[in-house]
Design a protein around this motif. Structure first.
Motif, mmCIF file in Angstrom:
data_model
loop_
_atom_site.group_PDB
_atom_site.id
_atom_site.type_symbol
_atom_site.label_atom_id
_atom_site.label_comp_id
_atom_site.label_asym_id
_atom_site.label_seq_id
_atom_site.Cartn_x
_atom_site.Cartn_y
_atom_site.Cartn_z
ATOM 1 N N HIS A 56 0.826 -1.208 0.000
ATOM 2 C CA HIS A 56 0.000 0.000 0.000
ATOM 3 C C HIS A 56 0.857 1.253 0.000
ATOM 4 C CE1 HIS A 56 -3.944 -1.794 0.159
ATOM 5 N NE2 HIS A 56 -3.457 -2.693 0.988
ATOM 6 N N LYS A 57 1.949 1.244 0.754
ATOM 7 C CA LYS A 57 2.847 2.405 0.752
ATOM 8 C C LYS A 57 3.440 2.589 -0.639
ATOM 9 C CE LYS A 57 6.977 4.224 2.901
ATOM 10 N NZ LYS A 57 6.928 5.344 3.701
ATOM 11 N N GLY A 58 3.854 1.505 -1.272
ATOM 12 C CA GLY A 58 4.423 1.583 -2.608
ATOM 13 C C GLY A 58 3.436 2.059 -3.657
ATOM 14 N N MET A 59 2.158 1.802 -3.435
ATOM 15 C CA MET A 59 1.129 2.215 -4.391
ATOM 16 C C MET A 59 0.733 3.682 -4.218
ATOM 17 S SD MET A 59 -1.243 -1.219 -4.529
ATOM 18 C CE MET A 59 -2.433 -0.492 -5.660
ATOM 19 N N GLU A 60 1.211 4.320 -3.162
ATOM 20 C CA GLU A 60 0.919 5.738 -2.935
ATOM 21 C C GLU A 60 1.879 6.583 -3.764
ATOM 22 O OE1 GLU A 60 0.936 6.430 1.267
ATOM 23 O OE2 GLU A 60 -0.833 5.184 1.581
ATOM 24 N N ILE A 61 1.674 6.557 -5.065
ATOM 25 C CA ILE A 61 2.548 7.260 -5.999
ATOM 26 C C ILE A 61 2.035 8.670 -6.244
ATOM 27 C CG2 ILE A 61 3.267 5.122 -7.140
ATOM 28 C CD1 ILE A 61 1.238 5.910 -9.407
ATOM 29 N N PRO A 62 2.919 9.581 -6.618
ATOM 30 C CA PRO A 62 2.436 10.885 -7.078
ATOM 31 C C PRO A 62 1.883 10.704 -8.497
ATOM 32 C CG PRO A 62 4.836 10.811 -7.155
ATOM 33 C CD PRO A 62 4.372 9.516 -6.546
ATOM 34 N N PHE A 63 0.620 11.013 -8.685
ATOM 35 C CA PHE A 63 -0.007 10.828 -9.993
ATOM 36 C C PHE A 63 0.443 11.929 -10.941
ATOM 37 C CE2 PHE A 63 -2.726 8.444 -7.116
ATOM 38 C CZ PHE A 63 -2.777 7.234 -7.790
ATOM 39 N N THR A 64 0.730 11.530 -12.169
ATOM 40 C CA THR A 64 1.283 12.448 -13.168
ATOM 41 C C THR A 64 0.245 12.958 -14.148
ATOM 42 O OG1 THR A 64 1.758 10.688 -14.749
ATOM 43 C CG2 THR A 64 3.461 11.160 -13.090
ATOM 44 N N GLY A 65 -0.908 12.311 -14.213
ATOM 45 C CA GLY A 65 -1.888 12.643 -15.233
ATOM 46 C C GLY A 65 -1.721 11.798 -16.484
ATOM 47 N N ASP A 66 -0.632 11.057 -16.568
ATOM 48 C CA ASP A 66 -0.400 10.124 -17.674
ATOM 49 C C ASP A 66 -0.885 8.760 -17.186
ATOM 50 O OD1 ASP A 66 0.741 8.117 -19.348
ATOM 51 O OD2 ASP A 66 2.338 9.496 -19.951
ATOM 52 N N ALA A 67 -2.041 8.332 -17.662
ATOM 53 C CA ALA A 67 -2.663 7.099 -17.175
ATOM 54 C C ALA A 67 -1.749 5.891 -17.349
ATOM 55 C CB ALA A 67 -3.993 6.858 -17.882
ATOM 56 N N ASP A 68 -1.025 5.828 -18.450
ATOM 57 C CA ASP A 68 -0.145 4.693 -18.684
ATOM 58 C C ASP A 68 0.959 4.635 -17.632
ATOM 59 O OD1 ASP A 68 -1.582 3.978 -21.017
ATOM 60 O OD2 ASP A 68 -0.359 5.351 -22.221
ATOM 61 N N VAL A 69 1.626 5.746 -17.413
ATOM 62 C CA VAL A 69 2.716 5.813 -16.442
ATOM 63 C C VAL A 69 2.181 5.553 -15.036
ATOM 64 C CG1 VAL A 69 4.405 7.366 -15.344
ATOM 65 C CG2 VAL A 69 4.178 7.299 -17.850
ATOM 66 N N ASP A 70 1.084 6.182 -14.672
ATOM 67 C CA ASP A 70 0.526 6.001 -13.332
ATOM 68 C C ASP A 70 0.112 4.553 -13.094
ATOM 69 O OD1 ASP A 70 0.960 8.700 -12.989
ATOM 70 O OD2 ASP A 70 -1.144 9.266 -13.195
ATOM 71 N N PHE A 71 -0.507 3.939 -14.096
ATOM 72 C CA PHE A 71 -0.918 2.539 -13.989
ATOM 73 C C PHE A 71 0.300 1.654 -13.760
ATOM 74 C CE2 PHE A 71 -1.528 -1.559 -16.162
ATOM 75 C CZ PHE A 71 -2.545 -2.090 -15.380
ATOM 76 N N VAL A 72 1.326 1.823 -14.564
ATOM 77 C CA VAL A 72 2.502 0.964 -14.465
ATOM 78 C C VAL A 72 3.204 1.164 -13.120
ATOM 79 C CG1 VAL A 72 4.787 0.482 -15.447
ATOM 80 C CG2 VAL A 72 2.800 0.722 -16.943
ATOM 81 N N ARG A 73 3.369 2.407 -12.692
ATOM 82 C CA ARG A 73 4.028 2.653 -11.401
ATOM 83 C C ARG A 73 3.263 2.027 -10.245
ATOM 84 N NH1 ARG A 73 5.896 8.822 -12.616
ATOM 85 N NH2 ARG A 73 7.885 8.276 -13.588
ATOM 86 N N GLY A 74 1.950 2.157 -10.254
ATOM 87 C CA GLY A 74 1.147 1.542 -9.201
ATOM 88 C C GLY A 74 1.172 0.026 -9.262
ATOM 89 N N MET A 75 1.151 -0.511 -10.469
ATOM 90 C CA MET A 75 1.117 -1.967 -10.624
ATOM 91 C C MET A 75 2.440 -2.620 -10.255
ATOM 92 S SD MET A 75 -1.932 -2.725 -11.135
ATOM 93 C CE MET A 75 -1.700 -4.471 -11.432
ATOM 94 N N ILE A 76 3.547 -1.922 -10.384
ATOM 95 C CA ILE A 76 4.821 -2.505 -9.949
ATOM 96 C C ILE A 76 4.752 -2.814 -8.458
ATOM 97 C CG2 ILE A 76 7.268 -2.005 -9.544
ATOM 98 C CD1 ILE A 76 7.258 -0.595 -12.322
ATOM 99 N N ALA A 77 4.293 -1.859 -7.670
ATOM 100 C CA ALA A 77 4.166 -2.090 -6.228
ATOM 101 C C ALA A 77 3.135 -3.176 -5.940
ATOM 102 C CB ALA A 77 3.784 -0.792 -5.513
ATOM 103 N N HIS A 78 2.052 -3.183 -6.693
ATOM 104 C CA HIS A 78 1.010 -4.188 -6.509
ATOM 105 C C HIS A 78 1.557 -5.587 -6.812
ATOM 106 C CE1 HIS A 78 -2.781 -6.351 -7.410
ATOM 107 N NE2 HIS A 78 -3.240 -5.579 -6.448
#
Length: 125
Positions: A56-78
């Motif tokens: 959950h801490k790893g999924m607390e990413i700063p969102f960029t507005g780029d859905a692709d980048v945000d999805f991938v960054r969150g999914m790595i932690a997931h």
């Protein structure tokens, strides 16, 4: 349907269901709500709680507005959370079918993390 397909489907469903303000989301679906101890304090429970908190801490990413980048960054932690939970199963679990599933999850998620990290290296600004 194989385990990898099921996990991918679950990941997509999770991403689609994530609220816009993910940091404020209710995490009770993962077994315990943040800050509340589990009733059972076995070694495996403690390990699962630690893995969930790390994910959950790893999924607390700063969102960029780029859905692709945000999805991938969150999914790595997931995906790393899935690996960490599978390792808990291998350390504490007994059922051979579930242990085999845990091994398959580790292999699949590690490969997907490598792919996502490579994608980020090429596409994240």
């Amino acid at each position: 349907m194989n385990a990898k397909t099921m996990l991918l489907g679950a990941a997509i469903a999770l991403a689609a269901a994530m609220p816009a303000r993910a940091q404020e989301a209710d995490h009770s679906a993962h077994g315990t709500t943040m800050g509340e101890p589990a009733a059972d304090q076995s070694a495996s429970t403690k390990a699962f709680i630690e893995a969930n908190a790390k994910m959950h801490k790893g999924m607390e990413i700063p969102f960029t507005g780029d859905a692709d980048v945000d999805f991938v960054r969150g999914m790595i932690a997931h995906h790393q959370g899935a690996i960490d939970m599978a390792k808990v199963e291998l350390e504490h679990g007994k059922d051979p079918d579930i242990r085999k599933l845990a091994e398959e999850i580790i292999a699949a998620q590690e490969g997907e993390i490598r792919m996502m990290e490579a994608w980020l290296a090429k596409n994240a600004k």
